[in-house]
Design a protein around this motif. Structure first.
Motif, mmCIF file in Angstrom:
data_model
loop_
_atom_site.group_PDB
_atom_site.id
_atom_site.type_symbol
_atom_site.label_atom_id
_atom_site.label_comp_id
_atom_site.label_asym_id
_atom_site.label_seq_id
_atom_site.Cartn_x
_atom_site.Cartn_y
_atom_site.Cartn_z
ATOM 1 N N GLN A 105 54.637 5.107 69.421
ATOM 2 C CA GLN A 105 53.893 5.109 68.165
ATOM 3 C C GLN A 105 53.891 6.521 67.606
ATOM 4 N N THR A 106 54.431 6.703 66.416
ATOM 5 C CA THR A 106 54.587 8.034 65.843
ATOM 6 C C THR A 106 53.889 8.119 64.485
ATOM 7 N N GLU A 107 53.840 9.335 63.950
ATOM 8 C CA GLU A 107 53.321 9.575 62.600
ATOM 9 C C GLU A 107 54.342 10.387 61.819
ATOM 10 N N PRO A 108 55.382 9.721 61.300
ATOM 11 C CA PRO A 108 56.374 10.463 60.524
ATOM 12 C C PRO A 108 55.779 11.000 59.233
ATOM 13 N N VAL A 109 56.376 12.078 58.742
ATOM 14 C CA VAL A 109 55.969 12.686 57.471
ATOM 15 C C VAL A 109 57.031 12.361 56.430
ATOM 16 N N MET A 110 56.593 11.863 55.286
ATOM 17 C CA MET A 110 57.526 11.404 54.263
ATOM 18 C C MET A 110 58.550 12.483 53.895
ATOM 19 N N GLY A 111 59.826 12.143 54.096
ATOM 20 C CA GLY A 111 60.914 13.012 53.678
ATOM 21 C C GLY A 111 61.268 14.125 54.643
ATOM 22 N N ALA A 158 62.137 17.101 61.111
ATOM 23 C CA ALA A 158 60.916 17.194 61.900
ATOM 24 C C ALA A 158 60.563 15.849 62.526
ATOM 25 N N ASN A 159 60.765 14.760 61.774
ATOM 26 C CA ASN A 159 60.485 13.429 62.313
ATOM 27 C C ASN A 159 61.387 13.112 63.499
ATOM 28 N N LEU A 160 62.666 13.460 63.370
ATOM 29 C CA LEU A 160 63.603 13.231 64.463
ATOM 30 C C LEU A 160 63.218 14.029 65.703
ATOM 31 N N ALA A 161 62.824 15.279 65.502
ATOM 32 C CA ALA A 161 62.480 16.134 66.635
ATOM 33 C C ALA A 161 61.249 15.605 67.356
ATOM 34 N N LEU A 165 61.585 2.695 59.850
ATOM 35 C CA LEU A 165 61.845 3.875 59.013
ATOM 36 C C LEU A 165 61.291 5.145 59.666
ATOM 37 N N ALA A 166 61.591 5.287 60.961
ATOM 38 C CA ALA A 166 60.982 6.348 61.763
ATOM 39 C C ALA A 166 61.453 7.736 61.364
ATOM 40 N N ASN A 167 62.621 7.849 60.747
ATOM 41 C CA ASN A 167 63.137 9.177 60.416
ATOM 42 C C ASN A 167 62.734 9.647 59.023
#
Length: 299
Positions: A23-29, A33-36, A58-60
């Motif tokens: 469970q992640t919290e990606p940041v839009m765009g 950073a999302n991948l890392a 849409l995890a990335n």
């Protein structure tokens, strides 16, 4: 459509495995950073022994696109794009199976998709069949059907978020021999749903698992993006419909892990000496394609 790739050469047939959702919290765009961040959590799951790891929808990229132009700019080809290549390399390095949600670009068409990778590399792509809300402004409905992939510990299928509202998806996957369904998701609150109360998505996932003898690994995201809150509360559901792990929190990044045993899961479809959830289907009343195209009888 069926894909068959890994026969598990050199491995004992159908060993037990640990399944994980991240469970992640990606940041839009913020793709890099999302991948890392996702990679760090996947490494933690693998370090705890997970053989299958599922990331959210849409995890990335993040989910709430402001326009089709933004979606086009952030989407990538699969498997040739940088996000896909990073995930494929991660799966190979860790020796795991990885399912990750991604905005896929094919020419000028966009798909809400999931990449499937394994120790041997890229296995295939699933494209979301049922689009939710503003997704209809950006994405095409999926056109790759319901592929099923062989792994050394069971047969793996994929569904994304709103696909889970359609029981046909899970039944058709079960009829193709799937044992596990990876569910990258970005659940949003349903009407009347509170942050820590009963979740409609949980009820649907548990029902689908029970009625089809499937294990569902549902990886959600958390946070709020451009005003849209997300539910979090990822779960892993056992093949008899009971929770095997979770729910996770509604507001934190988290890893859930649960054991999987193929023999136990398949035997669990036999509910008693008489009843089996798949063999009891009345194919004389509804065909293997769930009655599609059959006109109802006049009353």
């Amino acid at each position: 459509m069926e894909a068959s790739h890994d026969k598990g050469q050199g491995l004992p047939p159908f060993p037990d495995a640990l399944l994980a959702c991240v469970q992640t919290e990606p940041v839009m765009g913020e793709v890099a950073a999302n991948l890392a961040r996702a990679a760090a959590l996947v490494e933690q799951a693998a370090g705890r022994g997970a053989r299958l790891v599922v990331l959210p929808e849409l995890a990335n990229t993040g989910y709430v696109f402001a326009s089709r132009e933004e979606a086009l700019a952030l989407a990538e080809p699969v498997p040739g794009g940088p996000s896909s290549q990073a995930w494929i390399a991660l799966a190979q390095r860790l020796g795991i199976y990885l399912v990750a949600g991604i905005a896929e670009r094919e020419g000028e068409k966009l798909y809400n998709a999931a990449l499937v990778a394994g120790p041997q590399g890229y296995l295939g792509t699933y494209r979301k069949l049922h689009l939710w809300g503003d997704e209809n402004l950006y994405f095409e409905p999926g056109n790759l059907g319901l592929p099923v992939f062989d792994t050394p510990f069971g047969r793996l299928a994929v569904a994304i978020c709103y696909d889970g509202w359609f029981p046909e998806v899970f039944r058709l996957q079960a009829m193709q021999g799937a044992d596990i369904v990876a569910v990258p998701t970005n659940w949003v609150p349903m009407p009347g749903q509170t942050p820590e109360g009963p979740a409609m998505a949980h009820a649907l996932a548990m029902s689908a698992a029970h009625s089809n003898g499937l294990v569902l690994v549902c990886a959600d995201r958390v946070g709020r993006e451009r005003g849209q809150p997300f539910v979090g509360r990822s779960i892993i559901v056992g093949s008899q419909g009971w929770l095997a792990a979770g729910p996770a929190s509604h507001d934190r990044e988290e890893i859930l892990i649960a054991p999987f045993n193929l023999k136990q899961a398949r035997h669990g479809r036999q509910l008693n000496v008489f009843n089996h959830v798949l063999r009891d289907r009345r194919s004389d009343v509804y065909d293997p394609a769930l009655g599609a195209g059959i006109a109802p009888q006049a009353r």
